[in-house]
Enzyme design. Structure first.
Site, mmCIF file in Angstrom:
data_model
loop_
_atom_site.group_PDB
_atom_site.id
_atom_site.type_symbol
_atom_site.label_atom_id
_atom_site.label_comp_id
_atom_site.label_asym_id
_atom_site.label_seq_id
_atom_site.Cartn_x
_atom_site.Cartn_y
_atom_site.Cartn_z
ATOM 1 C CD GLU A 40 -2.563 1.359 0.569
ATOM 2 O OE1 GLU A 40 -3.501 2.655 0.232
ATOM 3 O OE2 GLU A 40 -2.934 0.366 -0.613
ATOM 4 C CD GLU A 118 19.579 12.588 26.830
ATOM 5 O OE1 GLU A 118 20.537 12.453 25.779
ATOM 6 O OE2 GLU A 118 18.838 13.603 26.893
ATOM 7 C CE LYS A 120 29.358 10.196 25.368
ATOM 8 N NZ LYS A 120 30.237 9.854 23.521
ATOM 9 C CG ASP A 122 30.416 4.562 19.133
ATOM 10 O OD1 ASP A 122 30.866 5.556 19.110
ATOM 11 O OD2 ASP A 122 31.756 3.545 20.582
ATOM 12 C CD GLU A 179 25.485 10.400 17.894
ATOM 13 O OE1 GLU A 179 25.678 11.682 18.689
ATOM 14 O OE2 GLU A 179 27.234 9.811 18.612
ATOM 15 C CE1 TYR A 231 23.534 14.664 20.856
ATOM 16 C CE2 TYR A 231 23.416 12.840 21.008
ATOM 17 C CZ TYR A 231 23.990 13.472 20.670
ATOM 18 O OH TYR A 231 24.802 14.409 19.928
ATOM 19 C CE LYS A 319 33.437 8.471 26.285
ATOM 20 N NZ LYS A 319 34.520 8.551 26.054
ATOM 21 C CB CYS A 413 64.151 2.417 10.929
ATOM 22 S SG CYS A 413 62.715 2.694 9.149
ATOM 23 C CB CYS A 416 65.650 3.455 5.869
ATOM 24 S SG CYS A 416 65.821 4.229 7.658
ATOM 25 C CB CYS A 431 63.131 6.315 11.511
ATOM 26 S SG CYS A 431 63.663 6.218 10.049
ATOM 27 C CB CYS A 436 62.602 6.574 6.796
ATOM 28 S SG CYS A 436 61.846 4.907 6.715
#
Ligand code: IVH
Length: 672
Positions: A40, A118, A120, A122, A179, A231, A319, A413, A416, A431, A436
């Site tokens: 529909e 709220e 968070k 990602d 977000e 948000y 966190k 290194c 090089c 280095c 290099c």
């Protein structure tokens, strides 16, 4: 013949269909409770499409048919946000949450502060502007002040309303923030599809979402179905909202998806239980969260608390500890970064971590390996947090067998063969051979990357080939490649040669801040490049700045200042930058707008303290009247405005014979 009545009837039908489609779209994508069948919906959609095709004069950018994606863009336009899009300070423990509450209560001189928590999400922060209820513009966060206009891409996100409802349509202008993210189910399906096609997999949903939003072709965005949660409100014309809770409720009424896991708390105690309660539950969600955002509920309180630097004092991000797993460290490798840094990495026995299989992890630096005593063959704890590369946290000492080997950092290194230098006070070994090959290769890859010169069609393998053939030795050489040389690249034919040539040509239009970032100066990311551009206007201003001039800029510390200063005082770097300038790259900040006003064509520098206003305000005042404010005294300078206690600029200006004027005279100039 079509009569006015026919047209009116078609217009009414179109309006009706648009409204219905938008409504059913909302029920399906936001409410998750459709009332009509897909068939529909498709029937109405097709009818609308046919009517709009037959009557192009009735087309509208906010029609549901416009979600599918228009023509690919050349590049994104920049947009300035109504108010800065802020970042958040972090809290990692209950104590830190309590300390946050104490700070807030102290500043507000009240103990009964209410909060909203709220999840968070990602994903990526975006700002959506609606005028008279219609979606007119969507932008990425960018550097917080200026973002990129990704309207066409955001229109493909079905959860973002093209028209507001519930009273939202009466607001003259509003900017909603939230977000965009990729649901885990979509992410996993996408990666499976890519694996089948032999394509490289996305590291995590956030990266896949970020890539989708920054596609120049909206059809590519549409191919990675993104979702959205609102948000915050960045700006509202004429409206008055009292609290964050009310904001979230209003957003819902206007048709935005809001993450319903938010909660109101009358004290920090509730906030703490919310945070610890969600940690084990996060796995049950179809999207990744990396913590909880805690916000002071009352918007007036938020204004009173204000912002320091980029972080508001009224909010904090709690966190979660990253996801961890244990696996065997098979080997330690070292690769050479573009700045010559010797980056160690761990090759792991593959292990699943938060739905993603991990085979490699970063080991940070030499000091870190030694301090944690990480040995080859150890069982190690690996951690993944947000969008960063997985990290080795440390060895599981109880599982040592004695067969593990202490890792000996190479003193040469790997690319090089030249000796590696580990300076006092630097965590990294470097280095320092600028010839290099690995550094040159990585430096060029950085130069052409997005955010830098963004040369499409030029990837690492082509860069490698160009170096191998001896056609390029540095970034400037890219701008003098001939058609014959490009024709020698494997697989390059007429069309691909033309495309690459125009991509290289196009890169000359990138703003100065991109050029600055592209140079790959140690410690200079995109944000710092933007700050430097803002402060020094052009290459000459920056090249001639002292270390103190540079570290005097807000947001720039001595380590960065030293690095910039050293870079521009190296003759070989100066030569490279001059060749790039010669090639036609932008070496000055973009002019904001065509200037008008009494001070057009005149340049100024202010030294010392003014009587009537702070120096920054006076500089703004000059620019508003069309004048240019320079950063360093040169012959090009027209006027030195001298206030009380002038600095060294005065002596320099006198030496060059620059006209000195007083503050009064400055105001008089504008009246002339
Ligand atoms: S509020 C000052 N609310 O987190 C206000 N941000 O580190 C900052 N984020 O750039 C934004 N979920 O990308 C807010 N419910 C939420 C959020 C959220 C995710 C992201 C956002 C922001 C970053 C701040």
């Amino acid at each position: 013949m079509t009569t006015q009545i026919d047209i009116d009837r078609v217009a009414a039908r179109i309006a009706d269909l648009r409204q219905k489609l938008e409504y059913h779209n909302y029920l399906y994508y936001v409410k998750d409770s459709p009332e009509i069948s897909d068939a529909e919906y498709d029937r109405m959609f097709r009818e609308l499409l046919e009517l709009e095709t037959a009557h192009p004069e009735l087309a509208s950018p906010d029609s549901p048919t416009q979600r599918v994606g228009g023509e690919p863009l050349e590049r994104f336009n920049k947009v300035q946000h109504h108010a800065p899009m802020l970042s958040l300070a972090n809290a990692f423990s209950e104590e830190e949450l309590r300390a946050f509450n104490k700070r807030v209560s102290g500043l507000l001189e009240r103990d009964d502060v209410a909060y909203v928590t709220e999840l968070k999400i990602d994903g990526l922060a975006i700002a959506l502007t609606y005028q008279n209820g219609s979606f007119v513009r969507g932008a990425t966060r960018g550097n917080g002040i200026i973002g990129e206009d990704v309207t066409a891409n955001l229109k493909t996100v079905k959860q973002i309303p093209l028209k507001l409802k519930g009273g939202g349509e009466r607001i003259p202008e509003i900017e909603v923030r939230g977000e965009v993210y990729l649901p885990l189910s979509t992410f996993n399906a996408l990666n499976e599809e890519r694996a089948d096609k032999g394509l490289a997999l996305f590291a995590n949903p956030r990266n896949a979402a970020a890539g989708a939003i920054r596609q120049l072709d909206p059809k590519m965005t549409a191919a990675r179905p993104l979702s959205f949660f609102g948000y915050a409100i960045g700006y509202i014309e004429g409206g008055e909202l009292q609290s964050q809770k009310e904001t979230l409720e209003s957003l819902q009424e206007w048709g935005f998806p809001v993450n319903t896991n938010f909660r109101w708390h009358d004290s920090i105690g509730g906030v703490i239980s919310f945070c610890s309660g969600w940690e084990p539950k996060r796995e049950s969600l179809d999207y990744e969260i990396d913590g909880v955002v805690v916000k002071v509920d009352d918007l007036e309180d938020q204004r009173v608390l204000g912002t320091v630097s980029r972080d508001p004092r009224w909010a904090i991000a709690y966190k979660f500890p990253g996801q961890v797993a244990t696996t065997k460290l098979k080997e330690i490798g070292v690769n050479v970064g573009r700045t010559g840094s010797m980056n160690p990495y761990a090759v792991l026995e593959p292990v699943k971590l938060g739905g993603v299989t991990i085979k490699l992890a970063t080991l940070h630096n030499e000091d870190d390996i030694r301090r944690k005593d990480i040995r080859v063959g150890d069982m190690v704890v690996v951690k993944r947090a947000g969008d960063v590369i997985p990290q080795v946290v440390g060895p599981v000492l109880e599982q040592r067998t004695g067969k593990e080997k202490v890792f000996k950092y190479p003193d040469k290194c790997p690319s090089c063969g030249k000796p590696v230098v580990h300076e006092e006070g630097e965590a990294m070994a470097y280095c320092v051979n600028r010839e290099c090959p690995a550094q040159i290769f990585e430096g060029l890859n950085h130069f052409i990357s997005r955010g830098a010169m963004d040369i499409r069609g030029l990837g690492p393998s082509t860069v490698f080939k160009l170096l191998e053939l001896g056609f390029i030795r540095n970034a400037a050489d890219l701008y003098s490649l001939s058609e014959e040389q490009l024709a020698e690249l494997p697989g390059f034919k007429d069309k691909s040669i033309k495309n690459l040539q125009s991509a290289i040509e196009d890169s000359k239009k990138r703003p100065f801040e991109n050029v600055l970032f592209a140079l790959g100066i140690r410690h200079i990311g995109e944000g710092v490049a933007a700050l430097l551009t803002e402060a020094f206007h052009d290459l000459d201003g920056l090249m001639n700045a002292s270390e103190e001039d540079i570290s005097g800029i807000m947001g720039i510390g001595p380590r960065i200042a030293h690095s910039v200063y050293e870079y521009f005082n190296d003759p070989q770097n100066r030569e490279l930058v001059e060749s790039l300038r010669h090639a036609g790259l932008k070496m000055e900040r973009e002019k904001r707008a065509i200037k008008t006003g009494p001070l057009v064509g005149k340049s100024f520098i202010i030294t010392g303290k003014l009587e009537t206003m702070p120096r920054s305000a006076a500089e703004k005042w000059i620019e508003e009247r069309g004048g240019t404010v320079l950063s360093s005294v040169s012959k090009k300078l027209d006027y030195l405005v001298v206030g009380e206690d002038p600095g060294s600029k005065l002596a320099k200006a006198r030496k060059l014979g620059v006209t000195e004027i007083t503050e009064k005279k400055l105001f008089a100039l504008a009246d002339e």
